[in-house]
Design a protein around this motif. Structure first.
Motif, PDB file in Angstrom:
ATOM      1  N   ALA A  85       0.830  -1.198   0.000  1.00 20.49           N
ATOM      2  CA  ALA A  85       0.000   0.000   0.000  1.00 20.49           C
ATOM      3  C   ALA A  85       0.867   1.252   0.000  1.00 20.49           C
ATOM      4  O   ALA A  85       0.556   2.241  -0.676  1.00 20.49           O
ATOM      5  N   LEU A  86       1.972   1.223   0.758  1.00 22.07           N
ATOM      6  CA  LEU A  86       2.887   2.374   0.805  1.00 22.07           C
ATOM      7  C   LEU A  86       3.503   2.636  -0.556  1.00 22.07           C
ATOM      8  O   LEU A  86       3.615   3.790  -0.991  1.00 22.07           O
ATOM      9  N   ARG A  87       3.903   1.573  -1.247  1.00 26.90           N
ATOM     10  CA  ARG A  87       4.493   1.730  -2.576  1.00 26.90           C
ATOM     11  C   ARG A  87       3.490   2.308  -3.567  1.00 26.90           C
ATOM     12  O   ARG A  87       3.855   3.042  -4.481  1.00 26.90           O
ATOM     13  N   ALA A  88       2.209   1.966  -3.375  1.00 22.66           N
ATOM     14  CA  ALA A  88       1.162   2.466  -4.271  1.00 22.66           C
ATOM     15  C   ALA A  88       0.634   3.830  -3.837  1.00 22.66           C
ATOM     16  O   ALA A  88      -0.240   4.383  -4.505  1.00 22.66           O
ATOM     17  N   PRO A  93      -5.212  -1.339   3.607  1.00 21.06           N
ATOM     18  CA  PRO A  93      -6.611  -1.731   3.351  1.00 21.06           C
ATOM     19  C   PRO A  93      -7.350  -2.247   4.582  1.00 21.06           C
ATOM     20  O   PRO A  93      -8.568  -2.396   4.545  1.00 21.06           O
ATOM     21  N   LEU A  94      -6.643  -2.507   5.673  1.00 19.63           N
ATOM     22  CA  LEU A  94      -7.261  -3.004   6.898  1.00 19.63           C
ATOM     23  C   LEU A  94      -7.051  -2.007   8.026  1.00 19.63           C
ATOM     24  O   LEU A  94      -6.066  -1.276   8.051  1.00 19.63           O
ATOM     25  N   THR A  95      -7.977  -1.991   8.979  1.00 13.89           N
ATOM     26  CA  THR A  95      -7.839  -1.126  10.143  1.00 13.89           C
ATOM     27  C   THR A  95      -6.881  -1.776  11.146  1.00 13.89           C
ATOM     28  O   THR A  95      -6.573  -2.969  11.055  1.00 13.89           O
ATOM     29  N   SER A  96      -6.415  -0.978  12.108  1.00 14.29           N
ATOM     30  CA  SER A  96      -5.486  -1.504  13.110  1.00 14.29           C
ATOM     31  C   SER A  96      -6.126  -2.609  13.941  1.00 14.29           C
ATOM     32  O   SER A  96      -5.462  -3.589  14.315  1.00 14.29           O
ATOM     33  N   SER A  97      -7.418  -2.489  14.245  1.00 14.86           N
ATOM     34  CA  SER A  97      -8.087  -3.529  15.035  1.00 14.86           C
ATOM     35  C   SER A  97      -8.269  -4.804  14.218  1.00 14.86           C
ATOM     36  O   SER A  97      -8.190  -5.916  14.757  1.00 14.86           O
ATOM     37  N   GLN A  98      -8.518  -4.696  12.917  1.00 13.12           N
ATOM     38  CA  GLN A  98      -8.627  -5.880  12.069  1.00 13.12           C
ATOM     39  C   GLN A  98      -7.290  -6.611  11.991  1.00 13.12           C
ATOM     40  O   GLN A  98      -7.238  -7.849  12.048  1.00 13.12           O
TER      41      GLN A  98
END
Length: 248
Positions: A85-88, A93-98
């Motif tokens: 995700a950082l490279r893009a 795509p997910l929350t910290s709790s997930q």
């Protein structure tokens, strides 16, 4: 043709071997901030540096590493998601709790699977003693974790997410579906990426397919935390109590 190796060839081979060993050792290098107690181990694989934190009853937190040292943690599937995700240039795509739920499910599964191994440490023990205690014994902890795993499996379900079912076979290239349980287990337990899961199911690799499976994974992890009370959870409590994920 002579089979002799010249002095120059021996030197080149020796230099090449020394360079190869240096590259291997560099992969296992531990940053100085972590101290000298952590051995350099190239076989450890990729890892990230983390700051141990101690939480106080008043809600504050502070670093708790020995003499200010940091720790290391093996990179998992969720870290690789963050890197992609950082490279893009996109958020995770997910929350910290997930993510916490996925890691907790992995640790709980591995701990429970190892409960029957002789000499295995069982961190789920409540009373602190393998022979029993006031807080509950070894078998109590094993049974408790087994029930928690069964509850998590029930929350995941045996079906296929609507996000995945909406992908037409003509688009994904196969009639094979990917159940939510399989998706969660392959990400959390087998450390596979979404692309690897699609390839194993003979799906066509497309951005739409990746997004659909990632959304299905997020929804499954959200269900595993229990009732969301109408909104996505930002904090998950894994202990006991009214706010725990085990509360009805």
């Amino acid at each position: 043709m002579s089979a002799r190796i010249s002095t120059r060839q021996r030197a080149e081979h020796r230099d090449a071997e020394a360079a190869r060993i240096d590259r291997v050792r560099a992969r296992g290098h531990v940053p100085e901030a972590c101290g000298s107690e952590i051995p350099q181990a190239p076989a450890r694989g990729a890892f990230r540096v983390v700051e141990p934190v101690q939480h106080a009853p008043d809600g504050t937190s502070r670093p708790s590493g020995y003499r200010g040292r940091k720790a290391i943690r093996e990179i998992d599937a969720f870290d690789r998601m963050a890197l992609q995700a950082l490279r893009a240039g996109k958020p995770h795509p997910l929350t910290s709790s997930q993510i916490a739920m996925g890691r907790y499910y992995r640790d709980l599964t591995e701990r429970h699977a190892a409960s029957g191994m002789r000499g295995a440490r069982y961190d789920g023990l409540v009373g602190g003693s393998g022979s029993g205690g006031a807080g509950g014994g070894y078998m109590d902890a094993v049974i408790r974790d087994g029930r928690r795993l069964a509850l998590l499996h029930a929350r995941i379900g045996s079906g296929v997410s609507l996000k995945v079912r909406r992908m037409r076979p003509s688009v994904r290239g196969t009639r094979v579906n990917i159940p939510d349980r399989q998706l969660v287990d392959q990400i959390c337990l087998s450390e596979r990426s979404v692309s690897e899961i699609l390839e194993r199911a003979n799906w066509a690799l497309s951005g739409t397919a990746r997004r659909s499976c990632t959304q299905a994974l997020a929804e499954a992890l959200e269900r595993m935390m229990g009732p969301a009370r109408g909104q996505v959870l930002e904090v998950a409590h894994f202990g006991d109590g009214p706010q725990s994920i085990w509360a009805a």
